[in-house]
Design a protein around this motif. Structure first.
Motif, PDB file in Angstrom:
ATOM      1  N   ARG A  26       0.831  -1.203   0.000  1.00  0.00           N
ATOM      2  CA  ARG A  26       0.000   0.000   0.000  1.00  0.00           C
ATOM      3  C   ARG A  26       0.862   1.247   0.000  1.00  0.00           C
ATOM      4  O   ARG A  26       0.559   2.233  -0.662  1.00  0.00           O
ATOM      5  CB  ARG A  26      -0.888   0.021   1.242  1.00  0.00           C
ATOM      6  N   ASN A  27       1.944   1.179   0.771  1.00  0.00           N
ATOM      7  CA  ASN A  27       2.857   2.312   0.853  1.00  0.00           C
ATOM      8  C   ASN A  27       3.446   2.601  -0.524  1.00  0.00           C
ATOM      9  O   ASN A  27       3.512   3.751  -0.952  1.00  0.00           O
ATOM     10  CB  ASN A  27       3.968   1.969   1.847  1.00  0.00           C
ATOM     11  N   SER A  30       0.925   4.252  -2.667  1.00  0.00           N
ATOM     12  CA  SER A  30       0.746   5.652  -2.276  1.00  0.00           C
ATOM     13  C   SER A  30       1.838   6.531  -2.861  1.00  0.00           C
ATOM     14  O   SER A  30       1.572   7.624  -3.356  1.00  0.00           O
ATOM     15  CB  SER A  30       0.740   5.777  -0.754  1.00  0.00           C
ATOM     16  N   TYR A  31       3.075   6.033  -2.802  1.00  0.00           N
ATOM     17  CA  TYR A  31       4.178   6.827  -3.370  1.00  0.00           C
ATOM     18  C   TYR A  31       4.024   6.959  -4.872  1.00  0.00           C
ATOM     19  O   TYR A  31       4.339   8.001  -5.455  1.00  0.00           O
ATOM     20  CB  TYR A  31       5.531   6.204  -3.019  1.00  0.00           C
ATOM     21  N   LEU A  33       1.225   7.154  -6.437  1.00  0.00           N
ATOM     22  CA  LEU A  33       0.165   8.136  -6.692  1.00  0.00           C
ATOM     23  C   LEU A  33       0.689   9.557  -6.534  1.00  0.00           C
ATOM     24  O   LEU A  33       0.248  10.481  -7.222  1.00  0.00           O
ATOM     25  CB  LEU A  33      -1.005   7.919  -5.728  1.00  0.00           C
ATOM     26  N   ILE A  34       1.620   9.734  -5.615  1.00  0.00           N
ATOM     27  CA  ILE A  34       2.110  11.079  -5.324  1.00  0.00           C
ATOM     28  C   ILE A  34       3.245  11.468  -6.279  1.00  0.00           C
ATOM     29  O   ILE A  34       3.564  12.649  -6.451  1.00  0.00           O
ATOM     30  CB  ILE A  34       2.558  11.141  -3.841  1.00  0.00           C
ATOM     31  N   PRO A  36       3.724  11.593  -9.717  1.00  0.00           N
ATOM     32  CA  PRO A  36       3.628  12.523 -10.850  1.00  0.00           C
ATOM     33  C   PRO A  36       3.722  13.987 -10.414  1.00  0.00           C
ATOM     34  O   PRO A  36       4.440  14.777 -11.044  1.00  0.00           O
ATOM     35  CB  PRO A  36       2.248  12.229 -11.444  1.00  0.00           C
ATOM     36  N   ALA A  37       3.029  14.343  -9.324  1.00  0.00           N
ATOM     37  CA  ALA A  37       3.059  15.724  -8.847  1.00  0.00           C
ATOM     38  C   ALA A  37       4.477  16.133  -8.469  1.00  0.00           C
ATOM     39  O   ALA A  37       4.961  17.199  -8.859  1.00  0.00           O
ATOM     40  CB  ALA A  37       2.113  15.892  -7.656  1.00  0.00           C
ATOM     41  N   LEU A  38       5.148  15.261  -7.704  1.00  0.00           N
ATOM     42  CA  LEU A  38       6.490  15.612  -7.228  1.00  0.00           C
ATOM     43  C   LEU A  38       7.499  15.668  -8.377  1.00  0.00           C
ATOM     44  O   LEU A  38       8.310  16.588  -8.456  1.00  0.00           O
ATOM     45  CB  LEU A  38       6.954  14.605  -6.173  1.00  0.00           C
ATOM     46  N   LEU A  40       7.059  16.218 -11.648  1.00  0.00           N
ATOM     47  CA  LEU A  40       6.878  17.401 -12.502  1.00  0.00           C
ATOM     48  C   LEU A  40       7.432  18.645 -11.829  1.00  0.00           C
ATOM     49  O   LEU A  40       8.145  19.446 -12.444  1.00  0.00           O
ATOM     50  CB  LEU A  40       5.392  17.607 -12.801  1.00  0.00           C
ATOM     51  N   SER A  41       7.098  18.797 -10.538  1.00  0.00           N
ATOM     52  CA  SER A  41       7.524  19.993  -9.825  1.00  0.00           C
ATOM     53  C   SER A  41       9.052  20.045  -9.701  1.00  0.00           C
ATOM     54  O   SER A  41       9.663  21.100  -9.881  1.00  0.00           O
ATOM     55  CB  SER A  41       6.847  20.009  -8.460  1.00  0.00           C
ATOM     56  N   ILE A  42       9.665  18.886  -9.440  1.00  0.00           N
ATOM     57  CA  ILE A  42      11.119  18.868  -9.259  1.00  0.00           C
ATOM     58  C   ILE A  42      11.835  19.128 -10.583  1.00  0.00           C
ATOM     59  O   ILE A  42      12.746  19.957 -10.670  1.00  0.00           O
ATOM     60  CB  ILE A  42      11.573  17.518  -8.642  1.00  0.00           C
ATOM     61  N   ILE A  44      10.715  20.549 -13.436  1.00  0.00           N
ATOM     62  CA  ILE A  44      10.452  21.809 -14.128  1.00  0.00           C
ATOM     63  C   ILE A  44      10.775  23.028 -13.277  1.00  0.00           C
ATOM     64  O   ILE A  44      11.220  24.055 -13.799  1.00  0.00           O
ATOM     65  CB  ILE A  44       8.990  21.835 -14.625  1.00  0.00           C
TER      66      ILE A  44
END
Lengths: 304, 275
Positions: A26-27, A30-31, A33-34, A36-38, A40-42, A44
């Protein structure tokens, strides 16, 4: 910042999760799922941001791999340039204008709308209209039909173009930006004021407080965190101002309305001195960082 | 009693005055977009003598608004889709505290939110140019998405916090599979959040100037607002045409905003209160 403080409170009473293969799987999900956001931000925002930090100490032209370390040369050149001093002063003037005029208009209109439930939505929509339009559209509207000496409002009144004078150009650009911005503050302040516990307001009225006293002693303390947050945002944005100056005056005439944003942009895309552009970008961000630190410090003291 | 009435009237006057401040420049656009240049030069305040569509046809053609609309829709659409997917997934994990490092991730997102464009645009531009990806609306859409993701994740997280924790467990107990859990249970609850984030991020992308103008310099790939800016170079003295162009850009945005104003206002108010 508030979100984090709230989160940490919750964390102390959360139960430690059990260890097992199911938990581990599950962990991992969860990672995933999180991620793509991280990522892209890192990729760009953060990595190029760190590169800027390094580039500020080089003479890079923006093209090719011909890079030489020049130490603090870029910063020395910039600090010796009188245009930089003008830019910094203009950013400070911008800051004073935006911390006062839109904030006061926002507070007055929000307070007045608090008691007028039926008209509230209509006024909020009208006030936000300039805010939802593009800077390009707003700037060109003002440039063509208001600041224009031939056919604009200014011309009809027999006045010269404010964007063309060295003493007025910065204020002309700031005026359009403030016209576009203040409605946002009305909506934010009104939203915060409506969170004020109604029994506090009623208690004050029972105690015989008049409208001003209710505002001063009940609403104002209640929206203090919002005022502070908006104040810090204003400080950060004031050092980053770019759109309206670039569109309305290009920093001119004779650099009179230059701000650090337009000054850095000219280094990068007119004279191809990316190293200097990065150095100015770093200085601009430094002021914003200072404001964020101050904000964290003040809100931490508030919590105690 | 009388002073109270006077004070109420004064309040209305103040509110109406600021409504006029917001509206008068926009009304000037409306009135002058139907006028000939000679009429405008005589007075920008006069009403149009005839209603001619000529200004609009000229603006549409020379501002390349047809292509601009398509490019702006593709760019903003890319940003909205990428932001909604990334921020709802991340917001879901953060709201449920499903990873132990969640406080660190929250601190990271707070910091990423305050990084100014000017701190990363110069190396980013060089990298994108080196990869031959300038003049590509999808690339700009993704860049704008990356900028909007931190704040959108915070907003989505607050919406997921409203989902009762045992609701998910109960649904899984009832034999609902993950796909049904997402589409039947989670999505309906956070739909207002998705609309709020979508509208605010969409407006941000549609209106953005610094990154779009730097990365999209070829007229064939320019957005609506950049096309209008290019048009100003040739038509800056043709005020009627400029005003018609402005009106073409203003009307769709105000229509969308008025239709969805509840979500925009709620998003702004809650975002600021929550920090």
């Amino acid at each position: 910042m508030l979100t984090i403080a709230e989160g940490q409170r919750v964390r102390t009473d959360s139960v430690a999760p059990p260890r097992g293969s199911l938990f581990r799987r599950r962990n991992a999900i969860s990672y995933l799922l999180i991620a793509p956001a991280l990522v892209l931000s890192i990729v760009i925002v953060v990595i190029p941001g760190i590169l800027t930090l390094l580039l500020a100490f080089t003479n890079w032209s923006g093209i090719g791999l011909n890079i030489k370390l020049v130490g603090l040369q870029n910063f020395q050149d910039i600090l010796a340039d009188p245009v930089f001093a003008t830019s910094l002063m203009n950013n400070l003037k911008w800051l004073v204008l935006f911390l006062t005029i839109p904030a006061i208009i926002g507070l007055i209109t929000a307070t007045l709308l608090l008691k007028r439930k039926r008209m509230r939505t209509l006024y909020q929509v009208i006030y936000l209209m300039p805010y939802v339009l593009a800077p390009v559209v707003n700037a060109l509207i003002w440039m063509s039909i208001i600041y224009n000496p031939n056919g604009g409002v200014v011309g009809a009144l027999g006045l010269p173009a404010p964007t063309a004078s060295t003493s007025g150009s910065l204020y002309a650009a700031a005026g359009v930006d403030m016209w576009h911005f203040w409605g946002f503050l009305t909506v934010v302040y009104l939203g915060a004021m409506r969170q004020t516990p109604i029994d506090q307001v009623e208690a004050a009225i029972v105690d015989g407080a008049n409208g001003w006293k209710v505002f001063r002693h009940v609403y104002l303390p209640s929206i203090r965190p919002t005022l502070l947050l908006m104040g810090v945002m204003t400080v950060i944005f004031s050092f980053l101002a770019f759109d309206y100056v670039f569109l309305l005056t290009q920093g001119g005439p004779a650099h009179s309305s230059e701000v650090m944003g337009t000054y850095a942009y000219a280094f990068a895309f007119s004279s191809f001195e990316f190293g200097k552009a990065a150095a100015v970008g770093l200085i601009m961000s430094f002021f914003g960082l200072l404001a964020s630190c101050l904000y964290t410090w003040i809100s931490r003291r508030d919590l105690k | 009693m009388i002073t109270r009435f006077m004070r109420g009237a004064l309040g209305h006057i103040v509110l109406a005055f600021f409504a006029a401040v917001a509206l008068i420049p926009l009304l000037l656009v409306l009135v002058n977009s139907f006028k000939t240049n000679d009429e405008i030069l005589k007075s920008p305040f006069s009403l149009p003598g005839t209603f001619s569509s000529e200004n609009f046809v000229t603006a549409w053609t020379y501002g390349q608004f047809g292509r601009g609309f398509i490019n702006s829709i593709l760019l903003s659409g890319t940003t909205i889709v990428v932001v909604l997917v990334c921020s709802s997934l991340a917001g879901y994990v953060l709201a449920g505290k499903k990873v132990r490092t969640w406080p660190i991730i929250m601190v990271y997102l707070t910091m990423a939110m305050t990084v100014p464009i000017q701190l990363f645009i110069f190396p980013l531009y060089s990298a994108v140019a080196w990869l031959n990806l300038t003049d590509n609306v999808f690339v700009v859409g993704v860049i704008l998405a990356a900028i909007n993701i931190p704040f959108a994740t915070f907003l989505m997280r607050t919406f997921f916090l409203n989902v009762p924790a045992d609701l998910e467990e109960a649904a899984l107990m009832d034999g609902v599979d993950t796909f049904q859990l997402v589409t039947r249970v989670l999505l309906p609850i956070v739909r207002p959040g998705l609309i709020t984030v979508g509208v605010i991020v969409g407006l941000n992308a549609w209106n953005e100037f610094l990154i779009s103008s730097t990365f999209l310099q070829n007229p064939a790939h320019q957005t609506l607002t950049l096309g209008f800016l290019t048009m100003n170079g040739t038509f800056s003295t043709q005020l009627g045409t400029m005003m018609a162009g402005a009106l073409i850009l203003i009307v769709p945005i105000l229509a969308v905003f008025i239709a969805l104003q509840r979500y925009v206002v709620d998003g702004m108010a809650s975002g600021a209160v929550k920090g």
